[in-house]
Design a protein around this motif. Structure first.
Motif, PDB file in Angstrom:
ATOM      1  N   LEU A 105       0.843  -1.180   0.082  1.00  0.00           N
ATOM      2  CA  LEU A 105       0.590  -0.342   0.211  1.00  0.00           C
ATOM      3  C   LEU A 105       0.690   1.328   0.261  1.00  0.00           C
ATOM      4  N   MET A 106       1.324   1.317   1.460  1.00  0.00           N
ATOM      5  CA  MET A 106       2.986   2.612   0.960  1.00  0.00           C
ATOM      6  C   MET A 106       3.734   2.769   0.204  1.00  0.00           C
ATOM      7  N   ALA A 107       4.046   1.356  -0.605  1.00  0.00           N
ATOM      8  CA  ALA A 107       5.234   1.647  -2.087  1.00  0.00           C
ATOM      9  C   ALA A 107       3.993   2.182  -3.234  1.00  0.00           C
ATOM     10  N   VAL A 108       3.216   1.518  -3.080  1.00  0.00           N
ATOM     11  CA  VAL A 108       2.248   2.406  -4.650  1.00  0.00           C
ATOM     12  C   VAL A 108       1.526   3.082  -3.930  1.00  0.00           C
ATOM     13  N   ASN A 109       1.355   3.591  -2.947  1.00  0.00           N
ATOM     14  CA  ASN A 109       0.052   4.573  -2.875  1.00  0.00           C
ATOM     15  C   ASN A 109       1.056   6.002  -2.852  1.00  0.00           C
ATOM     16  N   VAL A 110       2.113   5.557  -1.968  1.00  0.00           N
ATOM     17  CA  VAL A 110       3.015   6.934  -1.720  1.00  0.00           C
ATOM     18  C   VAL A 110       3.914   6.795  -2.064  1.00  0.00           C
ATOM     19  N   THR A 111       5.129   6.107  -1.957  1.00  0.00           N
ATOM     20  CA  THR A 111       5.911   6.032  -2.023  1.00  0.00           C
ATOM     21  C   THR A 111       6.368   6.320  -3.957  1.00  0.00           C
ATOM     22  N   ALA A 112       5.485   5.178  -4.020  1.00  0.00           N
ATOM     23  CA  ALA A 112       5.633   5.844  -5.879  1.00  0.00           C
ATOM     24  C   ALA A 112       5.223   7.069  -6.304  1.00  0.00           C
ATOM     25  N   ASN A 113       4.990   8.009  -5.622  1.00  0.00           N
ATOM     26  CA  ASN A 113       3.998   9.632  -5.923  1.00  0.00           C
ATOM     27  C   ASN A 113       5.179   9.931  -5.846  1.00  0.00           C
ATOM     28  N   PHE A 114       5.992  10.176  -4.577  1.00  0.00           N
ATOM     29  CA  PHE A 114       7.397  11.138  -3.771  1.00  0.00           C
ATOM     30  C   PHE A 114       8.240  10.677  -5.195  1.00  0.00           C
ATOM     31  N   ARG A 115       8.599   9.180  -5.303  1.00  0.00           N
ATOM     32  CA  ARG A 115       9.207   8.801  -7.004  1.00  0.00           C
ATOM     33  C   ARG A 115       8.737   9.871  -7.941  1.00  0.00           C
ATOM     34  N   LEU A 116       7.330   9.983  -8.367  1.00  0.00           N
ATOM     35  CA  LEU A 116       7.090  10.176  -9.389  1.00  0.00           C
ATOM     36  C   LEU A 116       7.331  11.885  -9.775  1.00  0.00           C
TER      37      LEU A 116
ATOM     38  N   GLY B 216     -11.579   8.247   8.134  1.00  0.00           N
ATOM     39  CA  GLY B 216     -11.500   7.099   9.384  1.00  0.00           C
ATOM     40  C   GLY B 216     -12.570   5.728   9.737  1.00  0.00           C
ATOM     41  N   GLU B 217     -12.725   5.585   8.923  1.00  0.00           N
ATOM     42  CA  GLU B 217     -13.920   4.152   8.560  1.00  0.00           C
ATOM     43  C   GLU B 217     -13.019   2.887   8.973  1.00  0.00           C
ATOM     44  N   ALA B 218     -13.912   1.747  10.083  1.00  0.00           N
ATOM     45  CA  ALA B 218     -13.546   0.529  10.709  1.00  0.00           C
ATOM     46  C   ALA B 218     -13.327   0.302   9.104  1.00  0.00           C
ATOM     47  N   PHE B 219     -12.049  -1.275   9.261  1.00  0.00           N
ATOM     48  CA  PHE B 219     -11.139  -2.027   8.300  1.00  0.00           C
ATOM     49  C   PHE B 219     -10.829  -0.665   6.531  1.00  0.00           C
ATOM     50  N   TRP B 220     -10.788   0.105   7.093  1.00  0.00           N
ATOM     51  CA  TRP B 220     -10.013   1.105   6.123  1.00  0.00           C
ATOM     52  C   TRP B 220      -8.917   1.387   6.392  1.00  0.00           C
ATOM     53  N   GLY B 221      -8.492   1.572   7.606  1.00  0.00           N
ATOM     54  CA  GLY B 221      -7.137   1.752   7.632  1.00  0.00           C
ATOM     55  C   GLY B 221      -5.818   2.259   6.888  1.00  0.00           C
ATOM     56  N   GLY B 222      -5.835   0.577   6.314  1.00  0.00           N
ATOM     57  CA  GLY B 222      -4.300   0.667   5.670  1.00  0.00           C
ATOM     58  C   GLY B 222      -4.524   1.801   4.136  1.00  0.00           C
ATOM     59  N   TYR B 223      -5.539   1.560   3.743  1.00  0.00           N
ATOM     60  CA  TYR B 223      -6.187   2.336   2.658  1.00  0.00           C
ATOM     61  C   TYR B 223      -6.516   3.798   2.748  1.00  0.00           C
ATOM     62  N   ALA B 224      -7.032   4.391   4.053  1.00  0.00           N
ATOM     63  CA  ALA B 224      -7.145   5.173   3.894  1.00  0.00           C
ATOM     64  C   ALA B 224      -5.405   5.992   4.879  1.00  0.00           C
TER      65      ALA B 224
ATOM     66  N   SER C 199      -2.384   5.473   3.438  1.00  0.00           N
ATOM     67  CA  SER C 199      -1.639   5.656   2.000  1.00  0.00           C
ATOM     68  C   SER C 199      -2.346   7.173   1.388  1.00  0.00           C
ATOM     69  N   LYS C 200      -3.853   6.900   1.448  1.00  0.00           N
ATOM     70  CA  LYS C 200      -4.256   7.944   0.898  1.00  0.00           C
ATOM     71  C   LYS C 200      -3.745   9.531   1.220  1.00  0.00           C
ATOM     72  N   ALA C 201      -4.722   9.466   3.323  1.00  0.00           N
ATOM     73  CA  ALA C 201      -3.923  10.720   3.434  1.00  0.00           C
ATOM     74  C   ALA C 201      -2.913  11.170   3.808  1.00  0.00           C
ATOM     75  N   ALA C 202      -1.784   9.866   3.354  1.00  0.00           N
ATOM     76  CA  ALA C 202      -0.569  10.339   3.136  1.00  0.00           C
ATOM     77  C   ALA C 202       0.136  10.925   1.905  1.00  0.00           C
ATOM     78  N   LEU C 203      -0.914  10.516   1.093  1.00  0.00           N
ATOM     79  CA  LEU C 203      -0.298  11.045  -0.370  1.00  0.00           C
ATOM     80  C   LEU C 203      -1.115  12.645  -0.089  1.00  0.00           C
ATOM     81  N   GLU C 204      -1.891  12.996  -0.137  1.00  0.00           N
ATOM     82  CA  GLU C 204      -2.811  14.106   0.676  1.00  0.00           C
ATOM     83  C   GLU C 204      -1.805  15.050   0.587  1.00  0.00           C
ATOM     84  N   ALA C 205      -1.024  14.872   1.947  1.00  0.00           N
ATOM     85  CA  ALA C 205      -0.329  15.393   3.008  1.00  0.00           C
ATOM     86  C   ALA C 205       1.146  16.006   1.963  1.00  0.00           C
ATOM     87  N   LEU C 206       1.266  14.826   1.221  1.00  0.00           N
ATOM     88  CA  LEU C 206       2.787  14.959   0.895  1.00  0.00           C
ATOM     89  C   LEU C 206       2.473  15.320  -0.068  1.00  0.00           C
ATOM     90  N   VAL C 207       1.336  15.450  -1.624  1.00  0.00           N
ATOM     91  CA  VAL C 207       0.970  16.457  -2.410  1.00  0.00           C
ATOM     92  C   VAL C 207       0.692  18.024  -2.095  1.00  0.00           C
TER      93      VAL C 207
END
Length: 239
Positions: free
Chosen positions: A113-124, A151-159, A161-169
């Motif tokens: 999740l972090m590699a594709v949704n966050v780190t890859a965007n940093f590398r791009l 902050g929905e139950a069971f979505w912690g991983g995906y959420a 990664s997207k929160a980190a993406l938003e902070a990065l962008v």
């Protein structure tokens, strides 16, 4: 015919299906020259054939796994050598991961999740930033999700990664917005009939959802040289 992206060079990740496919076809109709990236060459060739069949120009196809950071760097170098600039970056590729209690997420799933949704965007960003700055109107569009703030139950991983993406962008947008002609934004599609959505909600009536093509005009709008918004999360809404 209105061709607002005539002569502009666009790189689209995750282009082989869903939102990336729809954005690619819309950009082709709008006149852009396309670099299409996905993991499988067969799916990219199918998209290129569809674009050409509708009167568009053949695209440059890049089969690449975005977990390959060195491959992203090589792509940046190849774009610099061939074109010397990049006008539009659409960072659309992402993975859903496993929907489960946070304590049950397997480390391998978390790392992907972090590699594709966050780190890859940093590398791009790292590899394409100089090319976007050279453009007369560099535009970068990153696909996020409303899950980032819910902050929905069971979505912690995906959420996460997207929160980190938003902070990065947002940070990237703040760095370039006042000193360059670039504009950097996040696009939040909401519920859309994609393969990822079907995986997350297998019992949902997909006929009630917007189609990826419904978002295509918003992708074009954010890529236009006239776009002034920067550092925003722009949410798709049905008319």
């Amino acid at each position: 015919m209105d061709r607002p992206l005539e002569g502009r060079l666009a790189l689209i990740t995750g282009a082989s299906r869903g939102l990336g496919w729809a954005a690619a076809k819309a950009y082709a109709k709008a006149g852009a020259d396309l670099i299409l990236l996905a993991r499988t060459v067969g799916a990219l060739e199918e998209l290129d054939d569809a674009i050409v069949a509708e009167g568009g120009k053949s695209s440059t196809l890049v089969p690449l796994d975005l977990k390959d950071g060195d491959g992203i760097d090589r792509l940046g170098g190849a774009i610099a050598e061939r074109w010397g600039r990049l006008d539009i970056l659409v960072s659309n590729a992402g993975v859903l991961g496993t929907l489960s209690p946070v304590g049950h997420i397997k480390p391998k799933s978390w790392d992907e999740l972090m590699a594709v949704n966050v780190t890859a965007n940093f590398r791009l960003i790292r590899s394409m930033d100089a090319l976007l700055r050279v453009s007369s109107a560099g535009r970068a569009i990153f696909v996020t999700s409303g899950a980032a703030a819910k902050g929905e139950a069971f979505w912690g991983g995906y959420a996460s990664s997207k929160a980190a993406l938003e902070a990065l962008v947002r940070a990237y947008a703040a760095e370039v917005g006042d000193i360059t002609r670039m504009r950097v934004n996040l696009l939040s599609p909401g519920p859309v009939d994609t393969g990822m959505r079907a995986k997350a909600f297998p019992g949902e009536d997909r006929s009630t959802l917007p189609r990826p093509a419904d978002l295509a005009p918003l992708f074009v709008e954010l890529a236009r040289a006239e776009e002034t918004r920067n550092g925003q999360v722009i949410r798709f809404t049905r008319d």
